[in-house]
Design a protein around this motif. Structure first.
Motif, short mmCIF file in Angstrom:
data_model
loop_
_atom_site.label_atom_id
_atom_site.label_comp_id
_atom_site.label_asym_id
_atom_site.label_seq_id
_atom_site.Cartn_x
_atom_site.Cartn_y
_atom_site.Cartn_z
N SER A 383 0.81 -1.23 -0.20
CA SER A 383 -0.02 0.13 0.09
C SER A 383 0.78 1.41 0.07
O SER A 383 1.84 1.45 0.82
N LEU A 384 0.49 2.37 -0.72
CA LEU A 384 1.08 3.55 -0.90
C LEU A 384 0.44 4.38 0.40
O LEU A 384 1.09 5.52 0.39
N ALA A 385 -0.63 4.06 1.18
CA ALA A 385 -1.31 4.55 2.36
C ALA A 385 -0.82 4.10 3.55
O ALA A 385 -1.54 4.28 4.62
N THR A 386 0.39 3.80 3.67
CA THR A 386 1.08 3.17 5.20
C THR A 386 0.61 4.15 6.17
O THR A 386 0.38 3.64 7.25
N PRO A 387 1.12 5.59 5.86
CA PRO A 387 0.98 6.34 6.98
C PRO A 387 -0.37 6.14 7.60
O PRO A 387 -0.74 6.46 8.71
N LEU A 388 -1.47 6.46 6.65
CA LEU A 388 -2.84 6.42 7.30
C LEU A 388 -3.08 5.03 7.70
O LEU A 388 -3.93 5.09 9.03
N VAL A 389 -2.82 4.05 7.40
CA VAL A 389 -3.18 2.68 8.05
C VAL A 389 -2.52 2.54 9.45
O VAL A 389 -3.13 2.15 10.42
N ASP A 390 -1.08 2.89 9.63
CA ASP A 390 -0.52 2.92 10.62
C ASP A 390 -1.33 3.86 11.93
O ASP A 390 -1.23 3.46 12.88
N ARG A 391 -1.70 5.06 11.19
CA ARG A 391 -2.17 6.06 12.15
C ARG A 391 -3.57 5.36 12.56
O ARG A 391 -4.02 5.52 13.95
N MET A 392 -4.37 4.36 11.89
CA MET A 392 -5.56 3.93 12.34
C MET A 392 -5.30 3.03 13.17
O MET A 392 -5.90 2.82 14.21
N ILE A 393 -4.10 2.09 13.31
CA ILE A 393 -3.89 1.12 14.02
C ILE A 393 -3.45 1.65 15.26
O ILE A 393 -3.67 1.06 16.44
N GLU A 394 -2.68 2.85 15.17
CA GLU A 394 -2.41 3.43 16.36
C GLU A 394 -3.35 3.73 17.29
O GLU A 394 -3.34 3.77 18.54
N LYS A 395 -4.40 4.40 16.49
CA LYS A 395 -5.55 5.01 17.13
C LYS A 395 -6.65 3.75 17.74
O LYS A 395 -7.75 4.01 18.01
N GLY A 396 -6.33 2.56 17.51
CA GLY A 396 -7.27 1.56 18.11
C GLY A 396 -8.02 0.82 17.02
O GLY A 396 -8.94 0.07 17.63
N SER A 397 -8.03 1.11 15.88
CA SER A 397 -8.55 0.73 14.72
C SER A 397 -8.07 -0.35 13.82
O SER A 397 -8.43 -0.45 12.58
N GLY A 398 -6.99 -1.19 14.47
CA GLY A 398 -6.46 -2.11 13.51
C GLY A 398 -7.25 -3.21 12.95
O GLY A 398 -6.70 -3.74 12.00
N ASP A 399 -8.32 -3.70 13.62
CA ASP A 399 -9.42 -4.56 13.18
C ASP A 399 -9.87 -4.14 12.05
O ASP A 399 -10.78 -5.09 11.49
N MET A 400 -9.88 -2.91 11.55
CA MET A 400 -10.53 -2.48 10.38
C MET A 400 -9.87 -3.11 9.16
O MET A 400 -10.52 -3.27 8.11
N PHE A 401 -8.64 -3.65 9.23
CA PHE A 401 -7.87 -4.11 8.00
C PHE A 401 -7.56 -5.60 8.19
O PHE A 401 -7.52 -5.92 9.07
N ALA A 402 -7.60 -6.23 7.01
CA ALA A 402 -7.26 -7.68 7.13
C ALA A 402 -6.74 -7.84 5.28
O ALA A 402 -7.06 -7.35 4.61
N GLU A 403 -5.82 -8.83 5.44
CA GLU A 403 -5.22 -9.53 4.31
C GLU A 403 -6.31 -10.40 3.37
O GLU A 403 -7.13 -10.70 3.98
N PRO A 404 -6.47 -9.85 2.05
CA PRO A 404 -7.41 -10.44 0.98
C PRO A 404 -7.49 -12.09 1.47
O PRO A 404 -8.65 -12.71 1.44
N GLU A 405 -6.47 -12.73 1.64
CA GLU A 405 -6.50 -14.04 1.73
C GLU A 405 -7.22 -14.47 2.89
O GLU A 405 -7.71 -15.45 2.96
N LYS A 406 -7.15 -13.59 3.96
CA LYS A 406 -7.71 -14.12 5.34
C LYS A 406 -9.06 -13.85 5.21
O LYS A 406 -9.98 -14.55 5.66
N ILE A 407 -9.58 -12.71 4.36
CA ILE A 407 -11.00 -12.70 4.25
C ILE A 407 -11.63 -13.49 3.53
O ILE A 407 -12.74 -14.01 3.90
N MET A 408 -10.97 -14.23 2.66
CA MET A 408 -11.45 -15.18 1.52
C MET A 408 -12.01 -16.44 2.57
O MET A 408 -12.97 -17.05 1.95
N GLU A 409 -11.60 -16.63 3.70
CA GLU A 409 -12.28 -17.79 4.62
C GLU A 409 -13.42 -17.46 5.19
O GLU A 409 -14.07 -18.34 5.47
#
Length: 659
Positions: A383-409
């Motif tokens: 991703s080219l938006a790593t700063p935004l993703v890291d910021r969301m994780i830092e603020k406690g919203s890390g469960d909002m993101f997942a790898e596509p392979e994991k979501i397939m299950e």
């Protein structure tokens, strides 16, 4: 054969003239000798004439004997054969032909003994021996010629059959020229043109537009009907459609010149269905073409055939729609889909940027507030938006993101997939995830490309919008106040808008600022958003080197970065392209860099040049002011040459259109 026999004819004539001259000269010397010579010459002349006739008869007799090589049954059948037949013996001379050949092909002329190549340029053409034969134009007629060979008494006989297809070809051409093409014509900015206009001005504007359309179709002897206040349908024959295509749809320029007062010029979008097997199919093709024209920003013609799409025009910017009726309708339909689903997956394009991730985050929060399970599919390492993703994780919203392979299950039959910031299948973060989900929604602002996702339940596509984040910001306002997003999500959406508008400089409209104002009311902090755009010193130095190494070609700044694959270039290249636009007299910028899959291009302009059309020539796409492409080549010099050719082709097309 005739030609060989009569090679000596000029010599005979010359000798006869010489003898006559000598006899005449003798008249002035000795009158008695003159009479003797005259008698001798006359006898000689009579003998020569008789011999010439005899030679002619002997020649015909010889050729007839060659023709008699055919058996009696063969000759009888060929004489009465209902199509022209020509026979040649060994060599390249006509030995015999039937009566219908003499009447229809030879037009009564004697062709015995002449070369076959005088009629058929290439007697050895292999197509002559096939079931389809070879086409031949001779003496104003069209034939399909077939050749077969036989051996009789040691002689090889070649027989040529001439099937006259002049009438059939004429009918086929007329049929082709009268094939109907269906045209759907829409006034792009009908509401905007009439907004706040006086009644007299409204009549003037509409009458001028309708008159231009009527004259356009009237010149083709076609059928024109007005379906709605801003929509027309026309049926035009193929002979006139070719003329329209040759003119590059000059109706677009004529309508664009219609301006009332200080308002914007009028523009048309035209969808054409051509080469359909029926009028119904041509109409469906015209509808698809019109959708493509509108999806690419309007002010252009899209032509749909069995082979694909062709585009004409598209030189102006997209017309911003002031009304939000469509947004409310989409929000209502989207809310119903979310309520009826088990879970929701949000996904963007490969190498997701701030606009893509920001739009996904905003929608994900709204859906979770509605009580549904929602997750953003993303490859974090790419991703080219790593700063935004890291910021969301830092603020406690890390469960909002997942790898596509994991979501397939976790995907079920009632899983809803929402695709943001792209509408092309092969650009998706995970094509496998797309294939696994039965219900799909697309939210995108890029100009529509051929091969777009066509199975979406909702295809929310607004090419005039600045970004996907702007579209999502409008949608969340109609999904209920109880589902409102928070400060973090508002800043994510604002970051997406700022990225695609270059800090509200490019492609901004009234609705862009309205969306930004809404996000500010939700608490979005512009300082925090600006931090997401911060570069490292190394990245800044790379950008400076790219800008310093650029060249200018036809008003375009071009930078080509050779060297091993560098992941940072996916961020640096677009930034460098933006920087290059600040150079005087540069109308567009192109940055090419190597990736693990070939050569990628990042293109930018200030609106004077449509970089989307340039990138489409390289297999990419985008917007009038922002586009990109990727080609499968390992040579940077080859990629550079392809880019220069695409730029030349663009300016050549613009020059031809202006003429």
């Amino acid at each position: 054969m005739k030609e060989k026999v009569w090679l000596y004819r000029p010599l005979i004539y010359l000798l006869m003239i010489l003898c006559a001259g000598l006899v005449i000269a003798t008249f002035f010397v000795d009158i008695r000798l003159f009479y003797v010579e005259l008698a001798v010459v006359l006898v000689a002349f009579i003998f020569i004439i008789v011999r010439i006739v005899g030679i002619q008869k002997d020649l015909h007799l010889y050729l007839q004997q060659l023709g008699n090589t055919l058996t009696t049954a063969q000759k009888s059948s060929l004489v009465e054969f209902p199509i022209p037949v020509m026979v040649s013996m060994q060599g390249n001379e006509i030995a015999w032909y039937n009566n219908i050949f003499r009447d229809k092909v030879a037009k009564g002329k004697d062709m015995i003994g002449i070369a076959v190549t005088d009629i058929i340029k290439d007697p050895e053409n292999p197509k002559l021996r096939t079931d389809d034969g070879a086409y031949l134009n001779y003496d104003g007629r069209s034939y399909r010629v077939f050749r077969c060979e036989a051996e009789e008494d040691g002689h090889v006989i070649s027989m040529y059959y001439f099937v006259d297809q002049t009438t059939l070809i004429s009918i086929a051409k007329e049929y082709e020229l009268t094939r109907p093409s269906v045209m759907l014509i829409v006034i792009d900015n009908y509401e905007e043109l009439l907004q706040n206009a006086k009644d007299s001005e409204k009549v003037q504007i509409i009458s001028e537009i309708e008159r231009a359309i009527e004259n356009f179709i009237g010149d083709t002897a076609g059928l024109l009907r007005k379906l709605e206040k801003d929509k027309f349908v026309a049926v035009v024959e193929e002979r006139y459609m070719r003329r329209i295509i040759d003119s590059k749809f000059d109706i677009l320029d004529k309508v664009r010149s219609i301006v009332a007062g200080d308002r914007m010029p009028a523009t048309l979008s035209i969808g054409i269905g051509r080469d359909g097997d029926s009028l119904s199919e041509a109409e469906n093709m015209a509808k698809q073409a019109l959708d493509m024209a509108l999806g690419r920003g309007g002010d252009q013609a899209a032509l749909k055939t069995q082979k694909g799409f062709e585009f004409y025009g598209g030189v102006s910017k997209g017309i911003e729609k002031r009304t939000k009726v469509k947004t409310r309708i989409v929000a209502s339909a989207l809310s119903e889909l979310i309520e009826n689903s088990d879970s929701v997956v949000l996904m963007g394009h490969q190498f997701s940027d701030l606009d893509c991730v920001g739009a996904a985050i905003g929608l994900c929060r709204v859906i979770r507030n509605m009580g549904k399970t929602a997750v953003v599919a993303i490859h974090r390492e790419k991703s080219l938006a790593t700063p935004l993703v890291d910021r969301m994780i830092e603020k406690g919203s890390g469960d909002m993101f997942a790898e596509p392979e994991k979501i397939m299950e976790t995907v079920t039959k009632k899983t809803l997939l929402i695709i943001v910031d792209t509408h092309i299948q092969h650009f998706l973060e995970s094509q496998e995830l797309y294939q696994a989900c039965k219900s799909v929604v697309v939210i995108d602002h890029h100009r529509k490309m051929v091969g777009h996702i066509d199975n979406a339940v909702i295809f929310y596509h607004e090419p005039y919008s600045s970004s996907a984040s702007e579209m999502v910001s409008e949608l969340v306002q109609y999904l209920g106040d109880q589902n409102a997003i928070g400060k973090l999500e508002a800043e994510a959406l604002l970051a997406g808008i700022m990225l695609d508008t270059k800090n509200f400089v490019m492609k901004t409209g009234v609705r862009t600022f309205e969306a930004a104002a809404y996000l500010r009311r939700l608490g979005a902090d512009t300082v925090e958003v600006r931090k997401l755009f911060s570069d490292s010193m190394e990245a800044y130095q790379k950008k400076a080197r790219v800008v310093a190494g650029a060249e200018v070609y036809c008003g375009c700044a071009i930078a080509c970065i050779s060297g091993p694959y560098d992941e940072d270039m996916r961020i640096v290249a677009p930034q460098a392209a933006d920087e290059l636009l600040g150079i005087n007299d540069v109308v567009a910028s192109f940055v090419a860099y190597e990736t693990d899959k070939g050569i990628s291009f990042s293109a930018r302009s200030m609106g004077a040049m449509n970089v989307q059309l340039v990138m489409e020539r390289l297999g990419g796409g985008g917007h009038l002011t922002m586009a990109g492409a990727q080609i499968n080549t390992t040579s940077m010099e080859d990629a550079r040459q392809m880019l220069l050719e695409a730029i030349d082709a663009y300016f050549a097309a613009q020059q031809q259109s202006s003429n």
